[in-house]
Design a protein around this motif. Sequence first.
Motif, PDB file in Angstrom:
ATOM      1  N   THR A  70       0.966  -1.166  -0.070  1.00  0.00           N
ATOM      2  CA  THR A  70       0.051  -0.012  -0.119  1.00  0.00           C
ATOM      3  C   THR A  70       0.814   1.343   0.043  1.00  0.00           C
ATOM      4  N   PRO A  71       1.906   1.416   0.733  1.00  0.00           N
ATOM      5  CA  PRO A  71       2.733   2.568   0.933  1.00  0.00           C
ATOM      6  C   PRO A  71       3.362   2.821  -0.379  1.00  0.00           C
ATOM      7  N   LEU A  72       3.755   1.623  -1.083  1.00  0.00           N
ATOM      8  CA  LEU A  72       4.673   1.667  -2.402  1.00  0.00           C
ATOM      9  C   LEU A  72       3.672   2.199  -3.515  1.00  0.00           C
ATOM     10  N   LEU A  73       2.364   1.650  -3.442  1.00  0.00           N
ATOM     11  CA  LEU A  73       1.444   2.041  -4.608  1.00  0.00           C
ATOM     12  C   LEU A  73       0.749   3.436  -4.288  1.00  0.00           C
ATOM     13  N   LEU A  74       0.714   3.992  -2.994  1.00  0.00           N
ATOM     14  CA  LEU A  74       0.441   5.518  -2.775  1.00  0.00           C
ATOM     15  C   LEU A  74       1.427   6.355  -3.152  1.00  0.00           C
ATOM     16  N   LEU A  75       2.797   5.930  -3.077  1.00  0.00           N
ATOM     17  CA  LEU A  75       3.820   6.660  -3.681  1.00  0.00           C
ATOM     18  C   LEU A  75       3.678   6.731  -5.177  1.00  0.00           C
ATOM     19  N   THR A  76       3.340   5.427  -5.789  1.00  0.00           N
ATOM     20  CA  THR A  76       3.266   5.491  -7.074  1.00  0.00           C
ATOM     21  C   THR A  76       1.859   6.660  -7.739  1.00  0.00           C
ATOM     22  N   SER A  77       0.801   6.526  -6.690  1.00  0.00           N
ATOM     23  CA  SER A  77      -0.270   7.590  -7.421  1.00  0.00           C
ATOM     24  C   SER A  77       0.249   8.851  -7.106  1.00  0.00           C
ATOM     25  N   TYR A  78       1.068   9.245  -6.329  1.00  0.00           N
ATOM     26  CA  TYR A  78       1.438  10.639  -5.922  1.00  0.00           C
ATOM     27  C   TYR A  78       2.412  10.986  -7.085  1.00  0.00           C
ATOM     28  N   CYS A  79       3.315  10.127  -7.306  1.00  0.00           N
ATOM     29  CA  CYS A  79       4.375  10.339  -8.524  1.00  0.00           C
ATOM     30  C   CYS A  79       3.751  10.489  -9.823  1.00  0.00           C
ATOM     31  N   LEU A  80       2.655   9.541 -10.128  1.00  0.00           N
ATOM     32  CA  LEU A  80       1.907   9.739 -11.520  1.00  0.00           C
ATOM     33  C   LEU A  80       1.026  11.010 -11.392  1.00  0.00           C
ATOM     34  N   LEU A  81       0.579  11.459 -10.198  1.00  0.00           N
ATOM     35  CA  LEU A  81      -0.001  12.544 -10.108  1.00  0.00           C
ATOM     36  C   LEU A  81       0.740  13.823 -10.713  1.00  0.00           C
ATOM     37  N   LYS A  82       1.908  13.846  -9.956  1.00  0.00           N
ATOM     38  CA  LYS A  82       2.892  14.807 -10.491  1.00  0.00           C
ATOM     39  C   LYS A  82       3.623  14.819 -11.773  1.00  0.00           C
ATOM     40  N   SER A  83       3.566  13.601 -12.414  1.00  0.00           N
ATOM     41  CA  SER A  83       4.166  13.540 -13.742  1.00  0.00           C
ATOM     42  C   SER A  83       3.180  13.569 -14.941  1.00  0.00           C
TER      43      SER A  83
ATOM     44  N   ILE B 124      -5.783  -2.806  -9.181  1.00  0.00           N
ATOM     45  CA  ILE B 124      -4.729  -2.779  -8.122  1.00  0.00           C
ATOM     46  C   ILE B 124      -5.003  -1.663  -7.338  1.00  0.00           C
ATOM     47  N   TYR B 125      -5.244  -0.500  -7.919  1.00  0.00           N
ATOM     48  CA  TYR B 125      -5.589   0.831  -7.347  1.00  0.00           C
ATOM     49  C   TYR B 125      -6.747   0.584  -6.169  1.00  0.00           C
ATOM     50  N   LYS B 126      -7.787   0.224  -7.075  1.00  0.00           N
ATOM     51  CA  LYS B 126      -9.089   0.027  -6.103  1.00  0.00           C
ATOM     52  C   LYS B 126      -8.782  -0.693  -5.048  1.00  0.00           C
ATOM     53  N   LYS B 127      -8.021  -1.911  -4.968  1.00  0.00           N
ATOM     54  CA  LYS B 127      -8.018  -2.795  -4.134  1.00  0.00           C
ATOM     55  C   LYS B 127      -7.141  -2.336  -2.988  1.00  0.00           C
ATOM     56  N   TYR B 128      -5.823  -1.806  -3.258  1.00  0.00           N
ATOM     57  CA  TYR B 128      -4.855  -1.150  -2.560  1.00  0.00           C
ATOM     58  C   TYR B 128      -4.876   0.275  -1.937  1.00  0.00           C
ATOM     59  N   VAL B 129      -5.128   0.825  -2.877  1.00  0.00           N
ATOM     60  CA  VAL B 129      -5.217   2.258  -2.550  1.00  0.00           C
ATOM     61  C   VAL B 129      -6.330   3.325  -2.289  1.00  0.00           C
ATOM     62  N   LYS B 130      -7.383   2.883  -3.047  1.00  0.00           N
ATOM     63  CA  LYS B 130      -8.541   3.617  -3.205  1.00  0.00           C
ATOM     64  C   LYS B 130      -9.146   4.168  -1.813  1.00  0.00           C
ATOM     65  N   GLU B 131      -9.454   2.988  -0.956  1.00  0.00           N
ATOM     66  CA  GLU B 131     -10.180   3.198   0.387  1.00  0.00           C
ATOM     67  C   GLU B 131      -9.199   3.866   1.324  1.00  0.00           C
TER      68      GLU B 131
END
Length: 128
Positions: free
Chosen positions: A32-45, A58-65
Amino acid sequence: MNIIKKSIYLIVGTISFILGIIGIFLPLLPTTPLLLLTSYCLLKSSDKLNGKFMQTAIYKKYVKEFIEKGGMTLKAKLMLTIPVSLLLLFMFITIHNYIMRMIIVIMWITKLIVFTKMKTIKVEARNV
């Protein structure tokens, strides 16, 4: 934002995504922390890549909630903590190197602290 910063965010996001996927199968990596970092980085890039990532299972299962509610359910915490604890216990028993054992203990304590400090959200009751 300049092209170099976006490129760095994209590279870090890609690496954290790959490690997050590996973490699904290897409980020592914090998915989850790694996928949160992914989301943050993609948001910035890249808005386009971030949008695609947000549509994945993967996002819906591990990050969204986690993002929406700011925590994890007790069940989710236990489903992550118990297998990792068992794996670390197995490693602790089978590895006889003192330094490696200390690293294992530090990893286990760190995991417990992270999951203890993380907000526990309640599961909403479903009407049947």
